[in-house]
Design a protein around this motif. Structure first.
Motif, PDB file in Angstrom:
ATOM      1  N   SER A 278       0.821  -1.205   0.000  1.00 41.75           N
ATOM      2  CA  SER A 278       0.000   0.000   0.000  1.00 41.75           C
ATOM      3  C   SER A 278       0.854   1.253   0.000  1.00 41.75           C
ATOM      4  N   VAL A 279       1.919   1.268   0.794  1.00 39.92           N
ATOM      5  CA  VAL A 279       2.817   2.419   0.853  1.00 39.92           C
ATOM      6  C   VAL A 279       3.556   2.590  -0.475  1.00 39.92           C
ATOM      7  N   LEU A 280       4.053   1.483  -1.013  1.00 45.72           N
ATOM      8  CA  LEU A 280       4.814   1.553  -2.260  1.00 45.72           C
ATOM      9  C   LEU A 280       3.955   2.022  -3.428  1.00 45.72           C
ATOM     10  N   SER A 281       2.651   1.755  -3.356  1.00 47.00           N
ATOM     11  CA  SER A 281       1.760   2.141  -4.454  1.00 47.00           C
ATOM     12  C   SER A 281       1.695   3.652  -4.636  1.00 47.00           C
ATOM     13  N   LYS A 282       2.120   4.401  -3.615  1.00 43.15           N
ATOM     14  CA  LYS A 282       2.137   5.863  -3.716  1.00 43.15           C
ATOM     15  C   LYS A 282       3.341   6.367  -4.511  1.00 43.15           C
ATOM     16  N   PHE A 283       4.328   5.488  -4.714  1.00 44.03           N
ATOM     17  CA  PHE A 283       5.570   5.916  -5.353  1.00 44.03           C
ATOM     18  C   PHE A 283       5.875   5.168  -6.655  1.00 44.03           C
ATOM     19  N   LEU A 284       5.332   3.969  -6.800  1.00 42.52           N
ATOM     20  CA  LEU A 284       5.655   3.144  -7.959  1.00 42.52           C
ATOM     21  C   LEU A 284       4.453   3.035  -8.887  1.00 42.52           C
ATOM     22  N   PRO A 285       4.694   2.839 -10.184  1.00 39.84           N
ATOM     23  CA  PRO A 285       3.591   2.744 -11.148  1.00 39.84           C
ATOM     24  C   PRO A 285       2.768   1.477 -10.930  1.00 39.84           C
ATOM     25  N   PRO A 286       1.540   1.466 -11.415  1.00 45.22           N
ATOM     26  CA  PRO A 286       0.648   0.316 -11.215  1.00 45.22           C
ATOM     27  C   PRO A 286       1.219  -1.006 -11.701  1.00 45.22           C
ATOM     28  N   THR A 287       1.943  -0.992 -12.844  1.00 51.11           N
ATOM     29  CA  THR A 287       2.502  -2.247 -13.362  1.00 51.11           C
ATOM     30  C   THR A 287       3.519  -2.845 -12.392  1.00 51.11           C
ATOM     31  N   THR A 288       4.286  -1.980 -11.735  1.00 55.98           N
ATOM     32  CA  THR A 288       5.282  -2.444 -10.774  1.00 55.98           C
ATOM     33  C   THR A 288       4.612  -2.982  -9.520  1.00 55.98           C
ATOM     34  N   ARG A 314      13.149  -6.115  -3.075  1.00 56.96           N
ATOM     35  CA  ARG A 314      14.294  -5.200  -2.958  1.00 56.96           C
ATOM     36  C   ARG A 314      14.831  -4.825  -4.329  1.00 56.96           C
ATOM     37  N   GLN A 315      14.882  -5.800  -5.222  1.00 58.33           N
ATOM     38  CA  GLN A 315      15.382  -5.536  -6.568  1.00 58.33           C
ATOM     39  C   GLN A 315      14.460  -4.577  -7.314  1.00 58.33           C
ATOM     40  N   ILE A 316      13.162  -4.732  -7.108  1.00 55.00           N
ATOM     41  CA  ILE A 316      12.187  -3.910  -7.829  1.00 55.00           C
ATOM     42  C   ILE A 316      12.099  -2.500  -7.241  1.00 55.00           C
ATOM     43  N   ALA A 317      11.935  -2.410  -5.921  1.00 54.73           N
ATOM     44  CA  ALA A 317      11.679  -1.120  -5.296  1.00 54.73           C
ATOM     45  C   ALA A 317      12.949  -0.368  -4.912  1.00 54.73           C
ATOM     46  N   GLY A 318      14.009  -1.108  -4.627  1.00 55.39           N
ATOM     47  CA  GLY A 318      15.240  -0.464  -4.179  1.00 55.39           C
ATOM     48  C   GLY A 318      15.243  -0.269  -2.670  1.00 55.39           C
ATOM     49  N   ASP A 319      16.409  -0.411  -2.069  1.00 53.31           N
ATOM     50  CA  ASP A 319      16.515  -0.338  -0.618  1.00 53.31           C
ATOM     51  C   ASP A 319      16.170   1.044  -0.074  1.00 53.31           C
ATOM     52  N   LYS A 320      16.489   2.097  -0.828  1.00 53.51           N
ATOM     53  CA  LYS A 320      16.240   3.456  -0.344  1.00 53.51           C
ATOM     54  C   LYS A 320      14.750   3.684  -0.105  1.00 53.51           C
ATOM     55  N   LEU A 321      13.926   3.275  -1.073  1.00 54.52           N
ATOM     56  CA  LEU A 321      12.489   3.443  -0.933  1.00 54.52           C
ATOM     57  C   LEU A 321      11.936   2.534   0.160  1.00 54.52           C
ATOM     58  N   LEU A 322      12.442   1.304   0.237  1.00 58.56           N
ATOM     59  CA  LEU A 322      11.956   0.371   1.255  1.00 58.56           C
ATOM     60  C   LEU A 322      12.282   0.857   2.663  1.00 58.56           C
ATOM     61  N   ILE A 323      13.487   1.364   2.857  1.00 57.68           N
ATOM     62  CA  ILE A 323      13.872   1.876   4.174  1.00 57.68           C
ATOM     63  C   ILE A 323      12.980   3.049   4.564  1.00 57.68           C
ATOM     64  N   SER A 324      12.708   3.927   3.597  1.00 53.57           N
ATOM     65  CA  SER A 324      11.835   5.072   3.856  1.00 53.57           C
ATOM     66  C   SER A 324      10.430   4.614   4.258  1.00 53.57           C
ATOM     67  N   ALA A 325       9.917   3.600   3.549  1.00 59.23           N
ATOM     68  CA  ALA A 325       8.579   3.090   3.855  1.00 59.23           C
ATOM     69  C   ALA A 325       8.537   2.462   5.241  1.00 59.23           C
ATOM     70  N   ILE A 326       9.573   1.713   5.593  1.00 54.32           N
ATOM     71  CA  ILE A 326       9.620   1.050   6.897  1.00 54.32           C
ATOM     72  C   ILE A 326       9.730   2.072   8.028  1.00 54.32           C
ATOM     73  N   LYS A 327      10.568   3.109   7.815  1.00 57.49           N
ATOM     74  CA  LYS A 327      10.702   4.151   8.837  1.00 57.49           C
ATOM     75  C   LYS A 327       9.370   4.870   9.039  1.00 57.49           C
ATOM     76  N   SER A 328       8.689   5.134   7.925  1.00 60.78           N
ATOM     77  CA  SER A 328       7.388   5.795   8.016  1.00 60.78           C
ATOM     78  C   SER A 328       6.399   4.944   8.805  1.00 60.78           C
ATOM     79  N   TYR A 329       6.420   3.658   8.555  1.00 63.31           N
ATOM     80  CA  TYR A 329       5.518   2.729   9.263  1.00 63.31           C
ATOM     81  C   TYR A 329       5.845   2.691  10.750  1.00 63.31           C
TER      82      TYR A 329
END
Length: 333
Positions: A278-288, A314-329
């Motif tokens: 749900s968090v990633l959907s705000k940053f990544l395109p629908p196909t991803t 991790r390969q798709i989203a990248g660690d930078k975005l994942l870390i940001s999402a986890i910190k936000s959560y």
């Protein structure tokens, strides 16, 4: 005089002159320059290796240990594996073979590459965006490519239908796809690519050609690409396979791939995957997002294990975005 092939990220005129003066084979009419100005960092590859050289078809020319071009390629490979890592410090270069592009067909391939390089340069305001890049495969596959060109593309790959390469400073990215031969060796193909103007290709794409006449090739990231995508329509005009590097790694690939992965793995509290999606959907395109959701569904159906799911996300989203999402959560918690 033909205009020399110049790689914008590796070529340095002074290095070329020095390398060519010590390596007469690089003065041939079908190969103007070597992959020069590679880093002058200290090489961490052990050597010389006492293993016999791998047997390739007769057309390849083996570079000698101590040759300037040999050392330049070796140093670049070590940088791509990561200095200080187990896989970088203990890898043994067994041989480097050069493609001399002999014969009528070999000359035709280099001339075709030069014609397209000039055309793309004219199209892109003088910069054809030449890059060196790695391609991994079996010994048989790489020999076939050097001899006959690329004969297949990657169907249903993560970034669409094309041939995937790793930048010259990111050998580890493609090394994970390499194959160990009967002698325990791995082989990488160092190629020159005409990238022209690149466009971002998102994971899960089914793209097979440039999205418009404006673009020529694809990348996974415009600022720090880890993947170059040469579309199947251009695979034998925009790629020049130049060197096969054969080496022995200190362990099975999965073993030292884990060493590399663990060095950058983000640590965090547990986060439910549906929330993460749900968090990633705000940053990544629908196909991803659809691709990530598919992998999550595969995991729930026990088609793939959790570590593989995490690695793919991790390969798709990248660690930078994942870390940001986890910190936000964690902050919201």
């Amino acid at each position: 005089m033909r205009r020399p092939l110049v790689s914008k990220n590796l070529t340095n005129p002074s290095e070329i002159e020095k390398a060519n003066s010590t390596h007469s084979e690089l003065d041939s009419t079908t190969h103007d320059q070597d992959p020069s100005s590679m880093s002058d960092c200290e090489s961490s590859v052990s050597g010389p290796c006492n293993d016999p050289p791998p047997s390739f078809y007769d057309g390849l020319i083996r570079l000698q240990e101590g040759d300037r071009v040999f050392n330049l390629i070796r140093r670049r490979l070590v940088m791509g594996l990561g200095l200080g890592l187990v896989c970088g410090t203990q890898a043994e270069i067994v041989a480097i073979h050069r493609n001399p592009f002999r014969g009528v067909m070999g000359q035709a391939r280099t001339q075709s590459f030069q014609i397209f390089e000039k055309a793309i340069a004219n199209k892109c305001g003088g910069n054809s965006n030449l890059k060196f890049a790695w391609y991994a495969g079996s010994k048989q596959e790489l020999c076939k490519i050097v001899e006959q060109g690329f004969g297949k593309s990657i169907d249903n790959g993560l970034y669409g239908r094309g041939v995937y390469f790793s930048p010259d400073d990111s050998a580890m990215e493609c090394l994970k796809d390499s194959v160990v031969d009967e002698d325990g060796m791995r082989h990488l193909l160092l190629c020159r690519l005409i990238l022209g103007k690149t466009e971002v290709v998102h994971p899960g794409s089914d793209q097979c050609h440039p999205s418009s006449e404006e673009f020529d090739s694809g990348v996974d990231n415009l600022t720090m690409p880890k993947k170059y995508i040469v579309w199947c329509t251009n695979m034998n005009t925009h790629i020049l396979p130049e060197y096969i590097i054969s080496f022995k790694a200190p362990s099975a690939l999965n073993g030292f791939a884990r060493v590399w992965d663990s060095s950058i793995r983000p640590t965090s509290p547990w986060m439910p995957f549906p929330t993460l999606i749900s968090v990633l959907s705000k940053f990544l395109p629908p196909t991803t997002i659809a691709l990530i959701s598919k992998y999550y569904k595969d995991h729930k159906e026990k088609k793939i294990p959790r570590p593989e799911l995490i690695q793919r996300v991790r390969q798709i989203a990248g660690d930078k975005l994942l870390i940001s999402a986890i910190k936000s959560y964690r902050t919201r918690k």
